[in-house]
Design a protein around this motif. Structure first.
Motif: not given
Length: 121
Positions: A111-115
């Motif tokens: 998973x990425x950190x989000x935007x």
């Protein structure tokens, strides 16, 4: 391990467009599918769209016809083109990747950190 970094979020008026990007690094050759999820304030994270290594795609009903997922030929970047945005699309958008060879909303390992995407009315 696979590292994911999202970009492209922002503030847009209803009816507008945004293009999100997710850059993958590390063991990208091990990934089968990449996907986008989103989480609005006070709500559970929900599936948005996914794309497999052989370019099959999957969309949530809420975004069909408005969002388009794609990936570059090097298979290291995934995009989410979002058109006709609505206030209810406001959320943090997360990129995810999985190694299991099943195109579905389930079992994403990385998973990425989000935007943040904010759609004003």
């Amino acid at each position: 391990q696979v590292q994911l970094v999202e970009s492209g979020g922002g503030l847009v008026q209803a009816g507008g467009s945004l293009r999100l990007s997710c850059a993958a690094s590390g063991r990208t050759d091990s990934t089968y599918a990449m996907a986008w999820f989103r989480q609005a304030p006070g709500k559970e994270r929900e599936f948005v769209s996914a794309i497999s290594r052989n370019i099959n795609t999957l969309y949530a009903d809420s975004v069909k016809g408005r969002f388009t997922i794609s990936r570059d030929t090097a298979e290291t970047t995934v995009y989410l083109q979002m058109n006709s945005l609505k206030p209810e699309d406001t959320a943090v958008y997360y990129c995810a990747a999985k190694t299991r060879p099943v195109l579905s909303p389930l079992r994403y390992e990385y998973w990425g950190q989000g935007t943040q995407v904010t759609v004003s009315s």
